[in-house]
Design a protein around this motif. Structure first.
Motif, PDB file in Angstrom:
ATOM      1  N   ILE A  30       0.871  -1.171   0.000  1.00 21.10           N
ATOM      2  CA  ILE A  30       0.000   0.000   0.000  1.00 21.10           C
ATOM      3  C   ILE A  30       0.912   1.226   0.000  1.00 21.10           C
ATOM      4  O   ILE A  30       1.775   1.360   0.863  1.00 21.10           O
ATOM      5  CB  ILE A  30      -0.924   0.032   1.229  1.00 21.10           C
ATOM      6  N   SER A  31       0.714   2.132  -0.925  1.00 20.96           N
ATOM      7  CA  SER A  31       1.614   3.273  -1.081  1.00 20.96           C
ATOM      8  C   SER A  31       1.253   4.426  -0.157  1.00 20.96           C
ATOM      9  O   SER A  31       0.140   4.486   0.396  1.00 20.96           O
ATOM     10  CB  SER A  31       1.588   3.770  -2.528  1.00 20.96           C
ATOM     11  N   ASN A  32       2.198   5.349  -0.002  1.00 25.00           N
ATOM     12  CA  ASN A  32       1.926   6.582   0.739  1.00 25.00           C
ATOM     13  C   ASN A  32       0.734   7.313   0.149  1.00 25.00           C
ATOM     14  O   ASN A  32      -0.120   7.832   0.883  1.00 25.00           O
ATOM     15  CB  ASN A  32       3.154   7.499   0.692  1.00 25.00           C
ATOM     16  N   GLN A  33       0.666   7.378  -1.165  1.00 28.80           N
ATOM     17  CA  GLN A  33      -0.426   8.109  -1.805  1.00 28.80           C
ATOM     18  C   GLN A  33      -1.773   7.448  -1.524  1.00 28.80           C
ATOM     19  O   GLN A  33      -2.775   8.132  -1.297  1.00 28.80           O
ATOM     20  CB  GLN A  33      -0.198   8.221  -3.312  1.00 28.80           C
ATOM     21  N   GLN A  34      -1.831   6.135  -1.523  1.00 27.19           N
ATOM     22  CA  GLN A  34      -3.080   5.448  -1.219  1.00 27.19           C
ATOM     23  C   GLN A  34      -3.518   5.719   0.220  1.00 27.19           C
ATOM     24  O   GLN A  34      -4.700   5.982   0.486  1.00 27.19           O
ATOM     25  CB  GLN A  34      -2.912   3.939  -1.436  1.00 27.19           C
ATOM     26  N   LEU A  35      -2.579   5.648   1.141  1.00 28.51           N
ATOM     27  CA  LEU A  35      -2.882   5.917   2.545  1.00 28.51           C
ATOM     28  C   LEU A  35      -3.366   7.349   2.735  1.00 28.51           C
ATOM     29  O   LEU A  35      -4.374   7.601   3.408  1.00 28.51           O
ATOM     30  CB  LEU A  35      -1.635   5.678   3.403  1.00 28.51           C
ATOM     31  N   MET A  36      -2.651   8.295   2.129  1.00 33.13           N
ATOM     32  CA  MET A  36      -2.962   9.705   2.333  1.00 33.13           C
ATOM     33  C   MET A  36      -4.259  10.091   1.638  1.00 33.13           C
ATOM     34  O   MET A  36      -5.082  10.830   2.201  1.00 33.13           O
ATOM     35  CB  MET A  36      -1.807  10.562   1.804  1.00 33.13           C
ATOM     36  N   THR A  37      -4.473   9.590   0.437  1.00 31.04           N
ATOM     37  CA  THR A  37      -5.697   9.914  -0.297  1.00 31.04           C
ATOM     38  C   THR A  37      -6.925   9.407   0.442  1.00 31.04           C
ATOM     39  O   THR A  37      -7.931  10.117   0.564  1.00 31.04           O
ATOM     40  CB  THR A  37      -5.653   9.314  -1.714  1.00 31.04           C
ATOM     41  N   ALA A  38      -6.852   8.183   0.944  1.00 32.07           N
ATOM     42  CA  ALA A  38      -7.984   7.624   1.681  1.00 32.07           C
ATOM     43  C   ALA A  38      -8.283   8.446   2.933  1.00 32.07           C
ATOM     44  O   ALA A  38      -9.445   8.660   3.294  1.00 32.07           O
ATOM     45  CB  ALA A  38      -7.687   6.178   2.063  1.00 32.07           C
TER      46      ALA A  38
END
Length: 428
Positions: A30-38
């Motif tokens: 799970i990427s930083n962008q996925q974590l942050m976007t969610a």
């Protein structure tokens, strides 16, 4: 010439975070962008700001991949915010989340904008290996060659070691020591025992377990990837169990830092909505508390100052500026990178020689009421995704003050590179 403006109160309105979990586990790939976007998306949904244009969004990550170069803006575009909302990246190691809040808060206080989101994310489970520079240099030189034979000749310069990827390591470049090794030096200097560290760790887990069972985090943590709560909390631990753990950083026989009193590598993200009082009223959003002031500091750890002691300086300056004493707080949120760091910080504030000679104070800052420290658990129990910790602490403290009805809280976060970020939060 800039006009002088009256600074406005900065309201802490709401926050969201993923459950925090140990790295190399449930959030693998799970990427930083996925974590942050969610996380941004959840915060926008809970505050009914879909389609709204905010003044700015400041986010950060410490363990970044090349694809994270425009993390904040890409996270905004993946949320339900108006795409005209700008975003920018910030990095101040473990203080990133609090630093972003301070920056957004200053823009709101100055009247430059009405609202913004601050926060951060980190995952150690999606780190990309990087090939050595020599590989890149040879590839670039090969591209400049005009003939096939010339390119082949350049490729022939490659050696097996040029194809070995390097992965980020949590060490200080100027000393080659890990943060844990530096903290070992600190606890030895300050005479902090393993028992003292284990007591701080035990309180962190017990408080976090109690807070989860009481529902404190229910409206702050959203379900992500089928995970509903933090996974590191150990409400059933004990001093006896902690005492049995072996040293994790110093194996000479002097080591007192263990896996039990040191923060685990953690994945997760957190975000906080800040705004003016007018913005909160316009959108029918309650104000939890106010971000009153913040301070940063640094130490010369290469010359022997403890790597994680910078918050002692920052807090002293901030108290002086606000005409406050260390005891003038209802809650203390001291980031538990290591229990030893917390113990060293508290002991330093109690030591007159340190406060006079290092901090420039007339005397010792004194002791705090330990019952007011990390009352809903700290990083040892909840976890520490580096750039997410500031946001996690800020909104939790704001909620605590809202539940109390009034009061004042102190935040202290140590960071890599010998820096510290601190803040004062109040609810009149």
């Amino acid at each position: 010439m800039m006009k002088t403006k009256q600074m406005r109160p900065v309201a802490i309105i709401a926050g969201s975070r993923t459950p925090f979990t140990k790295s190399m586990g449930l959030y693998s790939r799970i990427s930083n962008q996925q974590l942050m976007t969610a996380t941004i998306r959840n915060l926008v949904e809970k505050t009914n700001l879909q389609g709204q244009r905010l003044g700015d969004v400041a986010l950060g990550a410490v363990m970044k991949n090349a694809s994270d170069w425009n993390l904040a803006r890409e996270s905004v575009l993946g949320s339900a915010l108006d795409p005209h909302t700008p975003g920018y990246d910030v990095q101040r190691a473990c203080g990133t989340g609090l630093e972003t809040a301070w920056q957004i808060g200053l823009k709101i206080a100055s009247g430059a904008m009405e609202s913004g989101i601050a926060g951060g994310t980190d995952t150690n489970s999606d780190i990309a290996g990087v090939l050595p520079h020599r590989f890149s240099w040879i590839m670039m030189d090969a591209q400049k060659e005009k003939s096939v034979l010339g390119r082949i000749a350049k490729f022939a310069e490659l050696r097996p070691k040029d194809l070995k990827p390097k992965f980020p390591a949590v060490v200080e470049p100027r000393t080659g020591l890990s943060m844990g090794q530096h903290t070992e030096l600190m606890v030895q200097e300050w005479g902090i025992s393993q028992l003292e560290q284990d007591k701080i760790a035990l309180a962190s887990h017990q408080n976090a377990d109690k807070a989860w069972k009481a529902g404190f985090f229910d409206d702050l943590v959203f379900e992500f990837k089928n995970l509903k709560k933090d996974t590191i909390v150990r409400g059933d631990t004990s001093l006896e169990k902690l005492a049995k753990l072996k040293p994790a950083f110093d194996f000479t026989g002097k080591g007192t830092l263990t896996a039990g009193n040191s923060t685990a590598l953690t994945d997760g993200a957190a975000a906080v909505l800040l705004g003016s009082e007018d913005f909160a009223q316009k959108h029918n959003l309650p104000v939890l508390a106010y971000l009153v002031d913040a301070e940063v500091a640094a130490v010369d750890y290469v010359a022997g100052e403890g790597l994680l002691m910078a918050p002692t300086y920052a807090v002293a300056r901030m108290l002086r500026r606000n005409n406050l004493k260390l005891q003038d707080f209802d809650f203390y949120e001291i980031h538990e990178a290591f229990a030893g760091q917390v113990a060293c910080t508290l002991k330093a504030w109690e030591t007159e020689e340190y406060c006079v000679n290092r901090l420039g104070e007339p005397g010792a800052l004194g002791s705090i009421d330990r019952s007011k420290l990390n009352v809903n658990g700290g990083s040892l129990a909840l976890g520490h995704p580096f750039a997410a910790t500031g946001g996690r602490i800020l909104v939790s403290l704001a909620k605590m003050l809202a539940q109390k009805g009034s009061g004042r809280g102190l935040i202290s976060i140590c960071t890599a590179g010998g820096m510290g970020v601190t803040a004062i939060v109040e609810r009149p």
